[in-house]
Design a protein around this motif. Structure first.
Motif, short mmCIF file in Angstrom:
data_model
loop_
_atom_site.label_atom_id
_atom_site.label_comp_id
_atom_site.label_asym_id
_atom_site.label_seq_id
_atom_site.Cartn_x
_atom_site.Cartn_y
_atom_site.Cartn_z
N LYS A 102 20.84 -1.70 22.92
CA LYS A 102 22.23 -2.05 23.25
C LYS A 102 23.14 -1.83 22.03
O LYS A 102 24.22 -1.24 22.13
CB LYS A 102 22.28 -3.50 23.72
CG LYS A 102 23.64 -4.00 24.10
CD LYS A 102 23.56 -5.47 24.55
CE LYS A 102 24.93 -6.05 24.71
NZ LYS A 102 24.90 -7.47 25.01
N GLU A 103 22.70 -2.30 20.87
CA GLU A 103 23.48 -2.13 19.65
C GLU A 103 23.60 -0.66 19.25
O GLU A 103 24.65 -0.23 18.77
CB GLU A 103 22.84 -2.94 18.51
CG GLU A 103 22.97 -4.43 18.69
CD GLU A 103 22.20 -5.22 17.64
OE1 GLU A 103 21.59 -4.62 16.72
OE2 GLU A 103 22.21 -6.47 17.73
N PRO A 115 23.14 -1.04 14.15
CA PRO A 115 22.30 -2.09 14.70
C PRO A 115 21.78 -3.02 13.60
O PRO A 115 21.64 -2.63 12.44
CB PRO A 115 21.15 -1.31 15.35
CG PRO A 115 21.77 0.00 15.73
CD PRO A 115 22.71 0.30 14.59
N GLN A 119 17.82 -5.37 22.71
CA GLN A 119 18.99 -5.65 21.88
C GLN A 119 19.27 -4.48 20.92
O GLN A 119 20.42 -4.07 20.75
CB GLN A 119 18.79 -6.95 21.08
CG GLN A 119 19.99 -7.34 20.25
CD GLN A 119 21.24 -7.64 21.08
OE1 GLN A 119 21.14 -8.10 22.21
NE2 GLN A 119 22.40 -7.38 20.53
N GLY A 130 30.74 0.96 17.30
CA GLY A 130 30.27 -0.36 16.89
C GLY A 130 29.57 -0.29 15.53
O GLY A 130 29.34 0.80 14.98
#
Length: 143
Positions: free
Chosen positions: A92-93, A105, A89, A102
């Protein structure tokens, strides 16, 4: 140094790069993974031990630019005790943070926010991702 490069190599980023936790190698790792960024030649070798799906010990040999070193520092500060799902995760972040504008994280990997100025330097992204990618692959292999 240009203003852009001065922003890229901020004091916070250089401080991270100068103080990478868990630098070196483990004597008896369960898994060793070496990752290389083809464009720049940076490499990171990660050793882990794992138990019950969690990283119990971690070491990394980092041969990378200051950006790759800073990212490795964030990984080293936060990787012990993490599960494969948590590391996957975080990766991915982190990729979404670098490549898709984005958000930073989630904790405990929110320290990657220091690499915000590196977003526009796409040729450095592979080096920046080396340590986290190697850690993810090592934990996947150990699981």
């Amino acid at each position: 140094m240009s203003t852009d490069l001065a922003a890229l190599y901020s004091g916070r980023l250089l401080a991270l790069a100068a103080d990478i936790p868990h630098l070196g190698r483990l004597d008896a790792p369960d898994v060793t993974i070496r990752e290389r960024a083809p464009l720049c030649g940076s490499t990171v070798t990660v050793d882990i031990t794992a138990e019950n799906g969690r990283i119990t010990d971690f070491a990394q040999d980092v041969k990378a630019c200051a950006l790759g070193q800073a990212a490795a520092a964030v990984v080293g500060q936060n990787i012990i005790g993490r599960t494969l799902d948590e590391v996957t995760q975080a990766r991915k972040e982190f990729i979404a943070f670098l490549k898709e504008d984005g958000p930073a994280p989630a904790p405990p990997f929110d320290g990657f926010e220091a690499l915000l100025p590196a977003r526009e330097y796409k040729n450095r992204h592979a080096s920046i991702l080396l340590s986290l990618t190697a850690a993810q692959k090592a934990l996947a292999e150990a699981s």
